[in-house]
Design a protein around this motif. Structure first.
Motif, PDB file in Angstrom:
ATOM      1  N   ALA A  90      40.018  47.029  40.626  1.00 26.23           N
ATOM      2  CA  ALA A  90      41.192  46.479  41.323  1.00 26.23           C
ATOM      3  C   ALA A  90      41.901  45.407  40.501  1.00 26.23           C
ATOM      4  O   ALA A  90      42.926  44.890  40.940  1.00 26.23           O
ATOM      5  CB  ALA A  90      40.786  45.914  42.678  1.00 26.23           C
ATOM      6  N   TRP A  91      41.328  45.037  39.343  1.00 24.26           N
ATOM      7  CA  TRP A  91      41.980  44.127  38.394  1.00 24.26           C
ATOM      8  C   TRP A  91      42.454  42.855  39.047  1.00 24.26           C
ATOM      9  O   TRP A  91      43.611  42.455  38.921  1.00 24.26           O
ATOM     10  CB  TRP A  91      43.138  44.840  37.660  1.00 24.26           C
ATOM     11  N   TRP A  92      41.524  42.184  39.765  1.00 22.04           N
ATOM     12  CA  TRP A  92      41.860  40.836  40.246  1.00 22.04           C
ATOM     13  C   TRP A  92      42.066  39.937  39.022  1.00 22.04           C
ATOM     14  O   TRP A  92      43.007  39.176  38.932  1.00 22.04           O
ATOM     15  CB  TRP A  92      40.741  40.295  41.138  1.00 22.04           C
ATOM     16  N   LEU A  93      41.163  40.078  38.070  1.00 23.71           N
ATOM     17  CA  LEU A  93      41.308  39.480  36.755  1.00 23.71           C
ATOM     18  C   LEU A  93      41.000  40.578  35.745  1.00 23.71           C
ATOM     19  O   LEU A  93      40.452  41.618  36.098  1.00 23.71           O
ATOM     20  CB  LEU A  93      40.310  38.331  36.550  1.00 23.71           C
ATOM     21  N   PHE A  94      41.329  40.337  34.502  1.00 23.32           N
ATOM     22  CA  PHE A  94      40.973  41.274  33.444  1.00 23.32           C
ATOM     23  C   PHE A  94      39.868  40.630  32.598  1.00 23.32           C
ATOM     24  O   PHE A  94      40.143  39.710  31.821  1.00 23.32           O
ATOM     25  CB  PHE A  94      42.191  41.608  32.576  1.00 23.32           C
ATOM     26  N   PRO A  95      38.611  41.079  32.774  1.00 25.03           N
ATOM     27  CA  PRO A  95      37.511  40.456  32.039  1.00 25.03           C
ATOM     28  C   PRO A  95      37.241  41.153  30.703  1.00 25.03           C
ATOM     29  O   PRO A  95      37.428  42.353  30.563  1.00 25.03           O
ATOM     30  CB  PRO A  95      36.324  40.667  32.984  1.00 25.03           C
ATOM     31  N   LEU A  96      36.820  40.360  29.733  1.00 23.02           N
ATOM     32  CA  LEU A  96      36.351  40.892  28.457  1.00 23.02           C
ATOM     33  C   LEU A  96      35.006  40.237  28.163  1.00 23.02           C
ATOM     34  O   LEU A  96      34.802  39.071  28.506  1.00 23.02           O
ATOM     35  CB  LEU A  96      37.312  40.541  27.324  1.00 23.02           C
ATOM     36  N   VAL A  97      34.111  40.976  27.529  1.00 28.80           N
ATOM     37  CA  VAL A  97      32.819  40.390  27.159  1.00 28.80           C
ATOM     38  C   VAL A  97      32.686  40.428  25.637  1.00 28.80           C
ATOM     39  O   VAL A  97      32.960  41.449  25.004  1.00 28.80           O
ATOM     40  CB  VAL A  97      31.654  41.135  27.850  1.00 28.80           C
TER      41      VAL A  97
END
Ligand SMILES: *Cc1c(COP(=O)(O)O)cnc(C)c1O
Length: 395
Positions: free
Chosen positions: A294-301
């Motif tokens: 739902a892309w509330w935020l766009f996370p990267l690891v």
């Protein structure tokens, strides 16, 4: 001139407009602002229940209130344990404490920060009453495995979908419908908002009854002025509900838009066919899995660490990015060293949360989040891609 990234704290980053103004006008002119006697909150409940394909939806004052209702529905005895994640808003954990239950933090998957079902399984004991899972940043948690665990051990499974409006689970249903209770938030920073507000969804008549009673002072309105059980006033007002209904109508567009630009960013960052980018000369990134997100935020690891350096680099390029999401995971919150109820810690005497190494590493080193918004365009995505591509490799 640098391109402005709209955010959730300003009009340009929200979907609030004439429809919400008209909804408020309607309610205010009606003279009835309280949902016990009004029509808006009940209508919102019907609309959310229909959207989620659930028998019941219960409107309340906040996402935290919705989580409190769901813990009440699970009915822990004082000292019973509820297993949850250390990477979440405190609204997930506070209701456990409010019901004198004990939060047990399970570690998370280092790839996305969602609960690791194996870690959960290892913590289930005689006092475990429920599992509270969070679909973090809008990414679906491994809900099938968690539901199987809950069923095997007779536990209530609560899904915190505050960041996961319309997150899709494998099979196509929405997150919030695979457990016994799902919860939603309408707080300012969520996909849709009425400032503060919350909802629970459930198919279970008895859980719904407990939650309705707790949200309204234990008062069965059909039975007269009589109180059946402990309850607070967690009612949503008609003003909140009217705005929430107008927002709900815009939710499909919000998701469609966020998914479109997130897919553009993923496409640009991904090598053909791979999930990892290991281009020499650049930091290695684990990209989020787009399925149902739902892309509330766009996370990267960044498995090698250095999230705060990359966040600083992105910020300098005008991209709203932060490392870690929390200052510390909730198993390390200062709260656990202090009295909780007056001078007492009952039933938490001697309680210290166990380490959660994967969660701790995500928060301190490897997790980077880029704020996301339905008003982003391909131009915003282009700037993000350029900013990431211009970041040098870690030594
Ligand atoms: C926002 C949030 C909450 C709390 O919701 P409120 O409406 O702010 O009370 C709980 N859990 C998660 C995961 C959240 O993001």
């Amino acid at each position: 001139m640098t391109l402005h990234f709209p955010n959730m704290a300003e009009s340009a980053g929200r979907t609030l407009g004439d429809e919400e103004v008209a909804a408020l006008d309607r309610v205010i002119r009606s003279g009835m602002l309280n949902s016990v006697w009004g029509t808006e909150a009940r209508a919102l409940e019907r609309e959310v229940a229909e959207l989620y394909g659930s028998r019941h939806a219960i409107a309340c004052a906040s996402g935290t209130a919705a989580l409190h209702l769901s813990v009440v529905a699970a009915a822990p005895d004082p000292g019973d344990e509820i297993i949850t994640t250390p990477i979440t808003d405190f609204g997930t954990v506070a209701p456990i404490l409010a019901q004198n239950a004990v939060p047990v933090f399970a570690d998370v998957d280092p790839a996305d920060g969602n609960l690791d079902p194996d870690a959960v399984a290892a913590l289930i004991g005689p006092r475990t009453r429920a599992i509270m899972v969070v679909h973090l940043f809008g990414a679906p948690a491994r809900i099938g495995e968690l539901r199987a665990l809950a069923d095997r051990h007779g536990l209530t499974l609560i899904e915190d979908c505050a960041q996961a409006w319309l997150t899709e689970l494998p099979g196509g249903r929405y997150a919030g419908t695979a457990g016994h209770v799902g919860t939603l938030s309408l707080q300012q920073w969520k996909h849709i908002t009425c400032g503060d507000g919350g909802l629970t969804v459930t198919d279970d008549d008895e859980l719904a009854r407990r939650m309705r009673l707790f949200a309204d002072k234990g008062w069965d309105r059909a039975a007269g002025r009589s109180h059946e059980s402990l309850g607070l006033n967690y009612r949503m007002t008609e003003l909140q509900a009217a705005v929430a209904r107008a927002q709900l109508a815009k939710l499909p567009w919000v998701l469609e838009s966020r998914r479109r630009t997130a897919a553009e960013l993923l496409r640009a960052l991904r090598e053909p066919g791979g999930e990892r980018e290991e281009t020499p000369g650049r930091a290695e990134l684990v990209l989020p899995r787009p399925d149902g997100h739902a892309w509330w935020l766009f996370p990267l690891v960044l498995p090698g660490g250095g999230a705060s350096e990359l966040a600083a680099h992105l910020s300098a390029a005008g991209v709203p990015a932060r490392a870690g999401y929390l200052r510390e995971p909730l198993n390390q919150a200062p709260l656990w060293d202090r009295p909780v109820y007056g001078a007492s810690r009952y039933p938490l005497e001697g309680y210290r949360p166990a380490p959660c190494p994967e969660a701790e590493r995500l928060v301190s080193d490897t997790l980077l989040i880029i704020d996301w918004n339905e008003h982003y365009t391909s131009e915003h995505v282009k700037i993000i891609v350029e900013a990431i591509r211009s970041y040098p490799a870690q030594p």
